[in-house]
Motif scaffolding. Sequence first.
Motif, PDB file in Angstrom:
ATOM      1  N   VAL A 155      43.436  49.787  38.229  1.00 36.20           N
ATOM      2  CA  VAL A 155      42.814  49.542  37.290  1.00 36.20           C
ATOM      3  C   VAL A 155      44.421  50.238  36.179  1.00 36.20           C
ATOM      4  N   ALA A 157      46.814  44.215  32.051  1.00 35.99           N
ATOM      5  CA  ALA A 157      46.679  42.631  32.208  1.00 35.99           C
ATOM      6  C   ALA A 157      45.290  42.103  30.966  1.00 35.99           C
ATOM      7  N   CYS A 158      44.141  43.064  30.252  1.00 37.12           N
ATOM      8  CA  CYS A 158      43.468  42.289  29.588  1.00 37.12           C
ATOM      9  C   CYS A 158      43.729  42.759  28.460  1.00 37.12           C
ATOM     10  N   LEU A 201      44.769  53.146  43.483  1.00 35.35           N
ATOM     11  CA  LEU A 201      43.058  52.691  42.506  1.00 35.35           C
ATOM     12  C   LEU A 201      43.537  52.930  41.861  1.00 35.35           C
ATOM     13  N   ALA A 202      44.163  54.499  40.550  1.00 30.67           N
ATOM     14  CA  ALA A 202      44.344  54.367  39.603  1.00 30.67           C
ATOM     15  C   ALA A 202      45.258  53.308  39.228  1.00 30.67           C
ATOM     16  N   SER A 256      45.150  46.307  35.570  1.00 25.45           N
ATOM     17  CA  SER A 256      44.342  45.485  35.345  1.00 25.45           C
ATOM     18  C   SER A 256      44.231  45.644  33.835  1.00 25.45           C
ATOM     19  N   LEU A 257      43.620  46.740  33.433  1.00 20.63           N
ATOM     20  CA  LEU A 257      43.580  47.148  32.231  1.00 20.63           C
ATOM     21  C   LEU A 257      44.837  46.450  31.127  1.00 20.63           C
ATOM     22  N   TRP A 311      36.316  55.275  41.690  1.00 16.42           N
ATOM     23  CA  TRP A 311      37.562  55.156  41.120  1.00 16.42           C
ATOM     24  C   TRP A 311      37.167  52.954  41.467  1.00 16.42           C
ATOM     25  N   LEU A 312      36.586  53.001  42.774  1.00 16.77           N
ATOM     26  CA  LEU A 312      36.376  51.647  42.710  1.00 16.77           C
ATOM     27  C   LEU A 312      35.083  50.686  41.967  1.00 16.77           C
ATOM     28  N   GLY A 323      35.140  42.883  32.271  1.00 14.53           N
ATOM     29  CA  GLY A 323      35.904  43.208  30.758  1.00 14.53           C
ATOM     30  C   GLY A 323      36.622  41.854  30.880  1.00 14.53           C
ATOM     31  N   CYS A 324      37.566  41.979  32.128  1.00 17.01           N
ATOM     32  CA  CYS A 324      39.083  41.321  31.989  1.00 17.01           C
ATOM     33  C   CYS A 324      38.528  39.835  31.375  1.00 17.01           C
ATOM     34  N   SER A 325      37.892  39.677  32.623  1.00 20.25           N
ATOM     35  CA  SER A 325      37.957  38.604  32.850  1.00 20.25           C
ATOM     36  C   SER A 325      36.378  37.978  32.037  1.00 20.25           C
ATOM     37  N   VAL A 381      35.068  51.795  38.754  1.00 21.85           N
ATOM     38  CA  VAL A 381      35.538  51.936  37.578  1.00 21.85           C
ATOM     39  C   VAL A 381      36.527  50.399  37.696  1.00 21.85           C
ATOM     40  N   ALA A 382      37.227  50.239  38.282  1.00 20.35           N
ATOM     41  CA  ALA A 382      38.252  49.355  38.727  1.00 20.35           C
ATOM     42  C   ALA A 382      37.329  47.994  38.683  1.00 20.35           C
ATOM     43  N   GLY A 402      36.880  47.228  35.060  1.00 18.69           N
ATOM     44  CA  GLY A 402      37.222  47.302  34.160  1.00 18.69           C
ATOM     45  C   GLY A 402      38.391  44.975  34.338  1.00 18.69           C
ATOM     46  N   LEU A 403      38.097  45.154  35.159  1.00 22.78           N
ATOM     47  CA  LEU A 403      38.602  43.731  35.855  1.00 22.78           C
ATOM     48  C   LEU A 403      36.967  42.211  35.060  1.00 22.78           C
TER      49      LEU A 403
END
Lengths: 126, 215
Positions: free
Chosen positions: A12, A18-19, A8-9, A15-16, B4-5, B14-16, B7-8, B11-12
């Motif tokens: 994350v 990618a941002c 999971l880490a 994904s960051l 964690w989920l 915010g990205c989109s 946060v992930a 994050g995703l």
Amino acid sequence: MTHLHRALAAGVVASLAACSGGLRNVEAYRADTTKLLATRSAQLQRCYGDALRADGKAAGTVTVQFVIEKDTGAISRPTVEPAHSTAPPALRRCVVKAIDGLVLAPPDGKEARATFVYAFQPAPAT
Amino acid sequence: MRRWLIVAAAGLAGCSSPVVFQGKSTLVVTGPPAAQPPRVEVQDHKIEIHEKIQFDDNRATIRSASRELMDEIGAVITRNPQIKRIRIEGHASAEGSRRHNQTLSAARARSVAKYLRDHGVAAGELVAVGYGSDRPIADNATADGREKNRRVEFVIVEQDVVHQKVEVDAGAGKEKVLEENHERVKEPDDPAAGTSGKRPARSTTAMHGKPAERP
């Protein structure tokens, strides 16, 4: 930390990462888009010249919204916001045509939705 | 793990989400400058000047500020060969003695004629006349009126005109010239003699080249 947590880490972080493909913050996006729109000023002058030939008193605003596609930087889906536009319809259409197809370079990893207002006004009397 | 989920996902998300912004200021598009009306134009029986010829105070010397205007008047006369004779009329306000105004207005008219001759206008085309304060066009009781009365006018006293008989095709809207006659039209030399002289209608002047008579 379990394997699942590690996975999971990593997700994350990925994904960051990618941002971070987004090159511009809002200010930079706005400034670059303004410069890009300025490249069509000659077309817009022609638009206004045509409008003035049709109606010597033609003037007003055109509020235009459009999307800047991520990855390509292409301006797409330009539309006029009628509630905030006072210019004649033909002039509004001409503005949309003039900015459609512009491409922001370099492209950004993030899509943008922009709103710009054009004001068409006659030359001051000399 | 739930943390964690979240946060992930955040994050995703915010990205989109797209960047949303508005132009900082209105983008102004200014129209082309309006066409300036001509400063000197030929009308039916006069050359209209939409700017005053300036003279030195109480003298007949044309100020340098008016040279460009004078050159333009000369160019307009030269460009219109159908104009055969022009009466340059000097007019004064009622300020000062009648005799002085008469003398000054005549001297100013002569000064204008001389300038035009010196700059290529045929001498035979120009006649200079001073009318003093006898022909006001505005109220001499006001400063504005007096200023209007101090003027130089250009009256076309002789010109060639073209009379055309034209047939208009109602369907196509096209005109066909059936007959064309040329005529030399003269104004009386002295307007005090009346306006019985033949005056060309606007559409008859050769300059306009438009049909004069329609069946």
